[in-house]
Structure formats: structure tokens, C-alpha cells
Write an enzyme that holds these catalytic residues in place. Structure first.
Site, PDB file in Angstrom:
ATOM      1  N   HIS A 187       0.822  -1.221   0.000  1.00  5.70           N
ATOM      2  CA  HIS A 187       0.000   0.000   0.000  1.00  5.70           C
ATOM      3  C   HIS A 187       0.850   1.263   0.000  1.00  5.70           C
ATOM      4  O   HIS A 187       1.982   1.273   0.466  1.00  5.70           O
ATOM      5  CB  HIS A 187      -1.011   0.002   1.157  1.00  5.70           C
ATOM      6  CG  HIS A 187      -0.426   0.201   2.524  1.00  5.70           C
ATOM      7  ND1 HIS A 187      -1.004  -0.318   3.660  1.00  5.70           N
ATOM      8  CD2 HIS A 187       0.677   0.873   2.964  1.00  5.70           C
ATOM      9  CE1 HIS A 187      -0.285   0.036   4.715  1.00  5.70           C
ATOM     10  NE2 HIS A 187       0.742   0.755   4.319  1.00  5.70           N
ATOM     11  N   GLU A 242      -5.155   0.229   0.512  1.00 11.13           N
ATOM     12  CA  GLU A 242      -4.915  -1.191   0.725  1.00 11.13           C
ATOM     13  C   GLU A 242      -5.220  -1.985  -0.540  1.00 11.13           C
ATOM     14  O   GLU A 242      -5.846  -1.463  -1.468  1.00 11.13           O
ATOM     15  CB  GLU A 242      -5.811  -1.691   1.873  1.00 11.13           C
ATOM     16  CG  GLU A 242      -5.606  -0.952   3.195  1.00 11.13           C
ATOM     17  CD  GLU A 242      -4.293  -1.315   3.899  1.00 11.13           C
ATOM     18  OE1 GLU A 242      -3.317  -1.711   3.231  1.00 11.13           O
ATOM     19  OE2 GLU A 242      -4.249  -1.197   5.139  1.00 11.13           O
TER      20      GLU A 242
END
Ligand code: PGA
Length: 245
Positions: A138, A143
Site C-alpha cells: 500500500h 490497501e
């Protein structure tokens, strides 16, 4: 992408600080995007030294931070706002009114995220964005699975990130599950990007981000398409790269 491999964390930190110093000297009112986490700490210490010993002037620099935990107030010791004050801002001559970071306690999240984007735009866009990388690839709190065209938004932390970040909290349950983060596209629009990674536990993510396919599963991989990204690694973080750099 330009990849620089340094012997160790100290060298990596100095290189990053040097790039920031040169950018400020070239443009005193630099719009600087900053990050939290362990990785940029050495760079921040070097920037403090450059301010104290060499008079590097931050008085016109405008800062936008990447992200903030949802639910933590600015004065909470684990908030990213607090982290920035403690580790950088209290030690240099940056003006508080020139420091921007998402709020952790907000009523209207969507409106707030739009306003953060507008503030960046009003400042003329980010000239230089400093980034770390998560062990899941990330950037910010974008994410795996976050759309590559995302803008500032409410993000749910991945389980691996909760684990990684639990070292800053007393108990894993205390790690906030949500955060406000610049989106992948917000980050990508920075004119220059400097990504730092140190240590063996980042080697996989670095290899995927630099040499794997460009995919929302590794949001850092988008940087392969960025026209001016410098990746600074130490030997350990570079250890799974196949290419020659
Ligand atoms: P770290 O975090 O610098 O604490 O390893 C990096 C990140 O999660 O982006």
C-alpha cells in the site's frame, strides 16, 4: 522510475532529505506531501539537522500529509497529526497554518475528503510527495483492492496493516480500523514522488511494486507509470528485486 539502492537506513534517509532540501532551495514555497510511519523518521531527523545546522528554511513550505486514523483527535499520542508535530514540525520553522493533515474526528466524511482534495488543488498541487510502502504494497492507506483512480476517501485497514501498526499501540485491538487517506490518484498527481523502503519485511512488496504487474492489489505498482518517481531502498528492501539497478 529511478531506483537508488543505499547501503543502509542512514544513507537512505540522508538521500531522501537531500532531495527534499534541493527541492525547497529551488522553490521555497514547495508543496510537500509527507508520510508517517517508521520509514521517514530518519529523513525527518536529517531535515531537522539541516534546519538547525544549515538554516534550511521551511517558512514558506506547505505540507499535506497522506492520512490520519479515523477516531483519533489531533492531540492523541497515536494520531498522525501528533506524530508529525513530535517528529518534525515542532523542530523546524514550518508555519502551523501551512500544515494540512486529514482530521481524525469528522462529521461529514465525504465533504471533508472533497475539501482536502480542493485544498491540495488550491495550493497548486503537490510538488514532491514522500512515501513509505506497506508490507502489503500500500501507499497511504490504499490497501489491496483500492481503485487506482481513487481520491481522498475513507479506507478500511487491511488485517496485515493492523498487525504491522499494532507496534505503536498498547494492544492490537486499539489500532483504529479506518483512516482517511489521499487516494492512489491523488498521490499519483504529485509532480515528483520519493518512495522509501527499508528492511527485509518490505522486500516482497518492493519487488511486486517495481517489477510486477500494475494492479490495485499492490497500489504502489501505479508508480511504474509515474513520470518522476525516485525509489530509495536499502540493501535489505532491495533484496528480492530481479533487475539491475
Ligand atoms: P512503516 O509504514 O514506515 O512504518 O513501515 C509504511 C507504510 O505503511 O506505508
Amino acid at each position: 522510475m529511478k531506483v537508488i539502492i543505499k547501503e543502509n537506513y542512514e544513507e537512505l534517509s540522508k538521500e531522501a532529505a537531500e532531495i527534499i532540501k534541493e527541492a525547497i532551495q529551488k522553490k521555497p514555497n514547495l508543496v510537500l506531501g509527507l508520510a508517517t510511519g517508521s520509514t521517514p523518521l530518519g529523513c525527518y531527523q536529517e531535515l531537522i539537522r539541516l534546519y538547525q545546522k544549515e538554516g534550511l528554511d521551511f517558512s514558506k513550505v506547505i505540507i499535506f500529509n497522506l492520512d490520519e486514523y479515523l477516531g483519533l483527535s489531533a492531540d492523541h499520542p497515536q494520531s498522525y497529526n501528533y506524530f508529525m508535530q513530535e517528529n518534525l514540525l515542532n523542530h523546524i520553522n514550518v508555519k502551523q497554518e501551512n500544515f494540512h493533515i486529514p482530521l481524525g474526528i469528522i462529521k461529514n466524511i465525504e465533504k471533508f475528503c472533497q475539501e482536502y482534495e480542493e485544498e491540495i488543488k488550491k495550493a497548486g498541487g503537490i510538488d514532491l510527495q514522500l512515501l513509505g510502502i506497506g508490507s502489503d504494497g500500500h501507499i497511504g492507506f490504499n490497501e489491496p483492492g483500492t481503485p487506482l483512480n481513487s481520491r481522498t476517501h475513507l479506507a478500511k485497514l487491511a488485517e496485515s496493516t493492523i498487525k504491522d501498526n499494532s507496534r505503536f499501540f498498547e494492544r492490537e485491538e486499539d489500532v483504529p480500523r479506518f483512516a482517511i487517506t489521499m487516494g492512489v490518484q491523488t498521490i499519483f498527481e504529485a509532480k515528483k514522488i520519493v518512495l522509501l523502503a527499508s528492511g527485509e519485511n518490505k522486500a516482497d512488496a518492493v519487488a511486486k511494486a517495481l517489477e510486477g504487474p500494475i494492479t490495485p492489489q499492490i497500489t504502489a505498482s501505479i508508480l511504474q507509470k509515474h513520470p518522476d518517481t525516485i525509489v530509495i531502498l536499502d540493501q535489505a528492501a532491495a533484496s528480492k528485486l530481479k533487475g539491475k539497478y
